[in-house]
Scaffold this active site. Structure first.
Site, short mmCIF file in Angstrom:
data_model
loop_
_atom_site.label_atom_id
_atom_site.label_comp_id
_atom_site.label_asym_id
_atom_site.label_seq_id
_atom_site.Cartn_x
_atom_site.Cartn_y
_atom_site.Cartn_z
N GLU A 135 -96.54 5.52 69.30
CA GLU A 135 -95.65 4.99 68.26
C GLU A 135 -95.21 6.16 67.38
OE1 GLU A 135 -96.98 1.19 66.34
OE2 GLU A 135 -98.83 1.69 67.40
N LYS A 137 -103.92 6.62 60.47
CA LYS A 137 -102.77 7.05 59.68
C LYS A 137 -102.94 6.66 58.21
CE LYS A 137 -99.73 6.23 63.67
NZ LYS A 137 -100.60 5.40 64.50
N ARG A 149 -111.96 5.16 74.22
CA ARG A 149 -111.34 6.09 73.26
C ARG A 149 -112.23 7.32 73.06
NH1 ARG A 149 -107.72 3.73 69.22
NH2 ARG A 149 -108.49 5.32 67.79
#
Length: 650
Positions: free
Chosen positions: A146, A371, A361
């Protein structure tokens, strides 16, 4: 192989090359029955060499025959990644470590329908046949970030896996921006993402955007409604949150009514939150009827104000994969709950259905990567920006001086497993040392300067000293540094009183000056009014006539003034986001000593022409990189890592 060597590490370090290497081979082969024996032997040789270094004269004296089996140091110690589209040695190492999970992967088109959870329809085989005709059986992957933030170390694993798996199988990898949320997307993120992918050594087969397919996605949404698989709903966001929301009272509304209302959504007749398009399915986590489209009156970065409805990830992702004929949709584990919707949507529309594979992950301790939290760190002044060298974003790691090869090597060593991997930062630092030892030319710098005057300097003017760029391999060239009566050494390299075990400069204890060929001895100590030593007067003798000193120290002469930034961990605890470990929240866990700035350091003039991100080993101090803040007359260096691992960090 790494696990086997770790089990025998103590014996290897004690016995070195006298250790029975056949034992390592035997244990490795018993665990890797599928592997080629020669490949295992090469890896054993390589890892032993990394652990022990090249054989010394003592090793050769003890067992001269072993020298014949010695792996060539120059060949084995080279570190390479993907360059100009070619798979380098370290990439092959990565791919060997990927094989554990990748062995389970299907071949393009051949076994999609045998994959767990894959839904077979009457059209499946015909669609696969068309897919193979278009791709020629080529492996196709994609990296779909993204564009609303900067990539971090976890993304590096995804980049290596997607690009590496495709390359290893003669395939291609797309860089596709998932730009379906115009409120949060900015041009700087698009640019930074591609820059970081290429910095890691990869070239995308094509750069695409989800927005490239908005027209097709809208057409398919209409078709989904016509097939009775989607409907317009007016429940509020708050009503459909959670795992047990009430069923939509509009789920069974007539197809024609949903088609008309969806058209009204597109024309802007509904406000944000007043209507959504939902798909009729139950996901693996029990969530019912995920949203496919929502209203957003925000101009899009690429399409402007053409659209006021935007597709969601659940709707967009699998269909973009289908359009691009992706063969292996590689996702992190949290997307496993979306696998059923992935297969359902492609089949509901009778389009080619790729296969989704999930893997764990990569997380690091002592940091945050979300973020939202990084933005809070910037807003509160805890860090300067997304590229602050104390963070683990890729731009921050580059600024600190981590080579891309080190990051790729780290991802290779972590490997790809279904389980989540949480690693210590010192493992990444160890990878950086290995690469920088081969790549970073040597220079001399002094962080806390102490002036030294040589009273019997052997020449009427300054001398030039040749310093090897890489002392272990002088064929890689030399640089010149001036040597004159005034030099500067580290304050910590001098003591007035000698403690047991102290070997550096002191009254009555001479030291050698590295590379200069001279030994200096203290004659006079000059102090300021507070009793602090500010200068030493010394005499010098050539090394070949003086008694061999106990130590050699670094020095500078006619140096450049510079600023040096020394970094430590940003957080005090391993898991700063864990309330049980840090009850006050991550902002309360900041390390007050995470940055120390040395404003008046000195460095030898050989670095004068260095540019931002150029890397050096400052002898005896560590590895340093030129910071973009450097300007004419004042260079700035970031310490990437120390020369040796701090035992406390391990």
């Amino acid at each position: 192989v790494e696990a086997v060597i770790s089990e025998h590490r103590a014996e290897l370090l004690a016995e070195r090359y006298r250790f029975n290497m056949g034992l390592l081979m035997g244990e490795a082969r018993s665990r890797l029955r599928w592997a080629d024996g020669k490949t295992i032997k090469n890896e054993v040789d390589l890892q032993v060499l990394h652990l022990l270094g090249p054989k010394t004269e003592a090793d050769l004296e003890k067992k001269p025959k072993a020298a014949k089996a010695r792996p060539a140091p120059v060949e084995k110690q080279k570190v390479a990644v993907v360059e100009n589209g070619e798979v380098g040695m370290e990439t092959r190492s990565l791919l060997e470590q990927l094989r554990g999970e990748a062995l389970k992967f299907h071949k393009p088109g051949e076994q999609n329908y045998k994959t767990e959870g894959y839904v077979v329809t009457p059209n499946t085989m015909a669609l696969l046949k068309q897919h193979l005709a278009i791709t020629g059986g080529q492996v196709r992957t994609r990296f779909p970030p993204e564009p609303n933030g900067i990539l971090h170390i976890g993304h590096a694993k995804a980049i290596n896996f997607n690009f590496g798996y495709a390359k290893a199988n003669g395939g291609v990898c797309f860089l596709r921006y998932d730009d379906t949320n115009p409120e949060k997307e900015e041009e700087k993120y698009f640019t930074a993402i591609r820059e970081m992918v290429e910095w890691l050594g990869y070239q995308p087969y094509a750069v695409t955007h989800a927005s490239d397919y908005f027209d097709q996605l809208y057409t398919w949404a209409l078709e989904l409604i016509r097939r009775g698989q989607a409907y317009v709903c007016h429940q509020k966001v708050e009503e459909i949150k959670g795992h047990n929301p009430p069923p939509s009272p509009w789920r069974d509304r007539p197809v024609e009514e949903s088609l008309m209302l969806f058209e009204d959504m597109r024309k802007g007749k509904f406000g944000e939150g007043e209507a959504t398009l939902r798909m009729k399915l139950v996901m693996e986590d029990g969530k019912m009827d995920p949203v496919a489209y929502r209203v957003k009156f925000t101009p899009h970065h690429r399409t402007g104000d053409k659209w006021c409805i935007y597709p969601t990830y659940d709707y967009t992702h699998c269909l973009c994969d289908s359009i691009e004929h992706i063969t292996h949709s590689l996702c992190t584990k949290e997307f496993q709950a979306r696998r059923s919707s992935y297969f359902w949507l492609c089949n509901a529309l009778d389009v080619y259905c790729p296969v989704q594979w999930e893997y764990g992950r990569l997380n690091l301790l002592y940091t945050v990567v979300s973020k939202r939290k990084i933005i809070r760190l910037v807003e509160t002044g805890a860090v300067r920006d997304w590229d602050d060298p104390r963070l683990f974003t890729l731009t921050a790691l580059r600024r600190r001086g981590f080579p891309p090869e080190a990051i790729n090597n780290f991802c290779a060593r972590v490997g790809v497993t279904v389980a989540q991997a949480t690693m210590e930062p010192h493992l990444l630092e160890a990878c950086a040392r290995e690469v920088l030892n081969e790549q970073a030319p040597r220079a001399m710098a002094v962080l806390e300067p102490l002036k030294v005057t040589i009273t019997n300097f052997p020449a009427p003017k300054a001398l030039e000293v040749l310093v090897p760029n890489f002392p272990a391999d002088e064929s890689r060239g030399f640089h010149k540094v001036p040597f004159q009566p005034t030099v500067y050494i580290e304050e910590t390299d001098f003591r007035e009183e000698v403690d047991k075990g102290y070997k550096r400069l002191a009254p009555g204890q001479p030291v050698g000056l590295r590379h200069a060929g001279y030994v200096i001895a203290v004659q006079n100590i000059i102090k300021d009014t507070n009793g602090r030593v500010i200068e030493l007067e010394v005499t010098c003798n050539k090394s070949d006539v003086a008694e061999k000193p106990k130590a050699f120290i670094h020095w500078v002469s006619e140096p450049l003034a510079c600023e040096v930034r020394l970094y430590e961990r940003l957080f005090l605890h391993k898991n700063p986001e864990d309330p049980s470990e840090v009850p006050g929240g991550f902002l309360s866990d900041l390390n007050p000593d995470s940055l120390r700035v040395v404003h008046n350091a000195l460095v030898d003039s050989s670095v004068l022409s260095a540019r931002p991100f150029d890397k050096f080993q400052f002898e005896r101090l560590g590895y340093f990189s030129v910071d973009p803040d450097s300007k004419e007359g004042k260079m700035v260096f970031n310490r990437t890592v120390t020369l040796k691992e701090d035992p406390g960090k391990a």
